[in-house]
Design a protein around this motif. Structure first.
Motif, mmCIF file in Angstrom:
data_model
loop_
_atom_site.group_PDB
_atom_site.id
_atom_site.type_symbol
_atom_site.label_atom_id
_atom_site.label_comp_id
_atom_site.label_asym_id
_atom_site.label_seq_id
_atom_site.Cartn_x
_atom_site.Cartn_y
_atom_site.Cartn_z
ATOM 1 N N PRO A 1 0.837 -1.206 0.000
ATOM 2 C CA PRO A 1 0.000 0.000 0.000
ATOM 3 C C PRO A 1 0.870 1.255 0.000
ATOM 4 N N THR A 2 0.486 2.243 -0.755
ATOM 5 C CA THR A 2 1.276 3.474 -0.879
ATOM 6 C C THR A 2 0.371 4.688 -0.655
ATOM 7 N N PRO A 3 0.933 5.803 -0.163
ATOM 8 C CA PRO A 3 0.122 7.006 0.071
ATOM 9 C C PRO A 3 -0.093 7.793 -1.213
ATOM 10 N N ALA A 4 -1.096 8.646 -1.199
ATOM 11 C CA ALA A 4 -1.244 9.623 -2.271
ATOM 12 C C ALA A 4 -0.116 10.639 -2.129
ATOM 13 N N TYR A 5 0.257 11.288 -3.224
ATOM 14 C CA TYR A 5 1.357 12.251 -3.157
ATOM 15 C C TYR A 5 1.142 13.376 -4.154
ATOM 16 N N SER A 6 1.884 14.444 -3.950
ATOM 17 C CA SER A 6 1.870 15.583 -4.863
ATOM 18 C C SER A 6 3.267 16.170 -4.911
ATOM 19 N N HIS A 7 3.527 17.002 -5.914
ATOM 20 C CA HIS A 7 4.828 17.653 -6.071
ATOM 21 C C HIS A 7 4.673 18.793 -7.063
ATOM 22 N N ALA A 8 5.700 19.584 -7.225
ATOM 23 C CA ALA A 8 5.621 20.778 -8.069
ATOM 24 C C ALA A 8 6.195 20.544 -9.463
ATOM 25 N N HIS B 1 11.064 21.823 -13.979
ATOM 26 C CA HIS B 1 10.729 23.004 -14.793
ATOM 27 C C HIS B 1 11.938 23.537 -15.558
ATOM 28 N N SER B 2 13.138 23.323 -15.034
ATOM 29 C CA SER B 2 14.326 23.878 -15.681
ATOM 30 C C SER B 2 14.538 23.306 -17.077
ATOM 31 N N LEU B 3 14.017 22.111 -17.344
ATOM 32 C CA LEU B 3 14.163 21.525 -18.675
ATOM 33 C C LEU B 3 13.184 22.139 -19.663
ATOM 34 N N LEU B 4 12.021 22.555 -19.176
ATOM 35 C CA LEU B 4 10.937 22.986 -20.057
ATOM 36 C C LEU B 4 10.989 24.486 -20.319
ATOM 37 N N HIS C 1 6.672 25.803 -2.768
ATOM 38 C CA HIS C 1 6.577 25.357 -4.162
ATOM 39 C C HIS C 1 6.314 26.537 -5.099
ATOM 40 N N THR C 2 5.355 27.381 -4.706
ATOM 41 C CA THR C 2 4.968 28.506 -5.558
ATOM 42 C C THR C 2 6.116 29.501 -5.701
ATOM 43 N N ARG C 3 6.798 29.799 -4.606
ATOM 44 C CA ARG C 3 7.917 30.744 -4.662
ATOM 45 C C ARG C 3 9.074 30.200 -5.484
ATOM 46 N N PHE C 4 9.375 28.901 -5.330
ATOM 47 C CA PHE C 4 10.457 28.314 -6.112
ATOM 48 C C PHE C 4 10.139 28.346 -7.601
ATOM 49 N N GLN C 5 8.889 28.053 -7.951
ATOM 50 C CA GLN C 5 8.509 28.091 -9.363
ATOM 51 C C GLN C 5 8.682 29.502 -9.930
ATOM 52 N N ARG C 6 8.261 30.503 -9.158
ATOM 53 C CA ARG C 6 8.412 31.883 -9.612
ATOM 54 C C ARG C 6 9.888 32.278 -9.650
ATOM 55 N N ALA C 7 10.674 31.793 -8.684
ATOM 56 C CA ALA C 7 12.107 32.089 -8.672
ATOM 57 C C ALA C 7 12.771 31.548 -9.937
ATOM 58 N N GLU C 8 12.399 30.332 -10.344
ATOM 59 C CA GLU C 8 12.960 29.753 -11.559
ATOM 60 C C GLU C 8 12.615 30.605 -12.770
ATOM 61 N N GLU C 9 11.358 31.052 -12.829
ATOM 62 C CA GLU C 9 10.932 31.889 -13.958
ATOM 63 C C GLU C 9 11.737 33.180 -14.027
ATOM 64 N N LEU C 10 11.954 33.830 -12.877
ATOM 65 C CA LEU C 10 12.676 35.101 -12.852
ATOM 66 C C LEU C 10 14.169 34.919 -13.101
ATOM 67 N N LEU C 11 14.734 33.815 -12.608
ATOM 68 C CA LEU C 11 16.162 33.569 -12.815
ATOM 69 C C LEU C 11 16.474 33.251 -14.273
ATOM 70 N N THR C 12 15.559 32.578 -14.934
ATOM 71 C CA THR C 12 15.824 32.152 -16.323
ATOM 72 C C THR C 12 15.225 33.089 -17.364
ATOM 73 N N GLY C 13 14.256 33.912 -16.963
ATOM 74 C CA GLY C 13 13.580 34.735 -17.962
ATOM 75 C C GLY C 13 13.627 36.221 -17.726
ATOM 76 N N SER C 14 14.458 36.671 -16.766
ATOM 77 C CA SER C 14 14.564 38.102 -16.508
ATOM 78 C C SER C 14 16.015 38.463 -16.189
ATOM 79 N N SER C 15 16.274 39.753 -16.153
ATOM 80 C CA SER C 15 17.617 40.243 -15.809
ATOM 81 C C SER C 15 17.667 40.754 -14.372
ATOM 82 N N MET C 16 16.650 40.455 -13.591
ATOM 83 C CA MET C 16 16.608 40.905 -12.201
ATOM 84 C C MET C 16 17.762 40.308 -11.418
ATOM 85 N N THR C 17 18.307 41.080 -10.478
ATOM 86 C CA THR C 17 19.371 40.561 -9.626
ATOM 87 C C THR C 17 18.781 39.595 -8.594
ATOM 88 N N VAL C 18 19.646 38.827 -7.960
ATOM 89 C CA VAL C 18 19.192 37.897 -6.930
ATOM 90 C C VAL C 18 18.515 38.662 -5.796
#
Length: 335
Positions: free
Chosen positions: A73-80, A134-137, A275-292
């Motif tokens: 038996p295994t639990p239900a799961y989720s991920h980003a 997400h980094s691949l896509l 999860h939500t912040r990391f997803q947005r961080a990836e978008e900004l790091l790869t798609g913008s010139s904003m500093t860290v």
């Protein structure tokens, strides 16, 4: 063709049972669903993959593969992350919050991020999941494939939009697809300097096979207004939202809101916010010139040091290193 895949040495890896699987095969459990829900990070998946493959893997891997436990038996799961659930042999039941999908040998299902689900291989069935970071896509990666609009939108839409749909491929090119997935699983066990490039190419080839087959069908999950509203609130207020504010907007009590998140999304408030912040961080790091520092402020962290520390714990690299690596991957795809 089926006999060819049966003779591939690494296919036999799927027939190796863990101690837990051996126990439950001899002592069948009354239910396939274990208690509790799991909210998995990329680190969690990486550790599981390392245990399954019996070797250390690069922390910057954008693809991971795991075989689903049989009999136990295994639990239900989720991920980003996006997930490809493929049935090698037999029959597998994938259960969402409001739907149940039965997949048979050769079927493949693309699952969206943040969708709690339970995977149950029936009996001796062999089911394999490929997790896609997400980094691949990147837009450049997806654009060069000339994907159909529905599939392109599925990969590029926000979590709120993509969580409402999934794709199922019904055995149209079973033999070719199985060989490609077996090859991908085998390559994931390697750790040389060519492995990431090979994985990207093999994933590209797999997507092209699916699109060419013309049997990739989109399905809608039964919509849940509260869940959609929660994901939208997180997406639009990730820098300031609190559990109390979320509960107030939904007209829930704080304890009920916490239970609702765990039951319907498989994660706590803080996990979903991360999860939500990391997803947005990836978008900004790869798609913008904003500093860290600017990104840290945009995401609602107290200071850049806190953001860098939390990011490094999740990705095993700093935001700056992640940006450089993503740009290098993008350049490799375009070259």
């Amino acid at each position: 063709m089926q006999n060819i895949t049966k003779n591939i040495d690494f296919f036999r890896l799927f027939d190796v049972l863990s101690e837990e699987e051996v126990y439950y095969k001899e002592n069948p459990a009354p239910s396939a669903l274990a208690t509790g829900n799991s909210s998995l990070t990329w680190n969690d998946l990486l550790l599981c993959a390392e245990q399954e493959h019996g070797c250390p893997l690069h922390h910057n891997r954008s693809l991971l593969a795991l075989r689903h436990p049989r009999y136990a038996p295994t639990p239900a799961y989720s991920h980003a992350f996006f997930e490809m659930l493929y049935v090698m042999e037999g029959e597998c039941v994938c259960t969402f919050a409001h739907k149940k999908e039965t997949l048979k040998s050769g079927d493949l299902c693309f699952l969206p991020p943040l969708q709690k689900h339970h995977v149950h291989p029936v009996g001796d069935a062999v089911a394999l999941s490929i997790f896609v970071h997400h980094s691949l896509l990147t837009d450049s990666f997806l654009t060069t494939l000339h994907l159909p609009d529905t599939l392109f939108h599925f990969f590029t839409a926000s979590s709120v939009e993509s969580a409402r749909r999934y794709f199922v491929f019904r055995s149209g090119a079973k033999d070719l697809l199985q060989i490609q997935l077996l090859g991908l699983y085998h390559e994931l066990r390697r750790s040389d300097t060519f492995s990431d490039t090979m994985l990207s190419s093999m994933f590209t080839s797999l997507l092209i096979t699916l699109v060419r087959s013309d049997e990739l069908l989109m399905h809608s999950l039964q919509e849940n207004d509260s869940t959609d509203k929660i994901l939208s609130l997180f997406r639009n207020n990730y820098d300031t939202i609190t559990l109390s504010e979320l509960a107030a907007k939904l007209h829930y009590t704080v304890p009920y809101c916490s239970r609702y998140l765990k039951k319907n999304l498989g994660c706590t408030f803080s996990e979903l916010l991360r999860h939500t912040r990391f997803q947005r961080a990836e978008e900004l790091l790869t798609g913008s010139s904003m500093t860290v520092g600017q990104i840290s402020d945009e995401l609602g962290y107290e200071n850049p040091e806190s953001f860098i520390r939390i990011f490094k714990k999740e990705y095993q690299m700093t935001p700056a290193q992640y940006r450089i690596q993503s740009l290098e991957k993008k350049a490799a795809v375009l070259s």
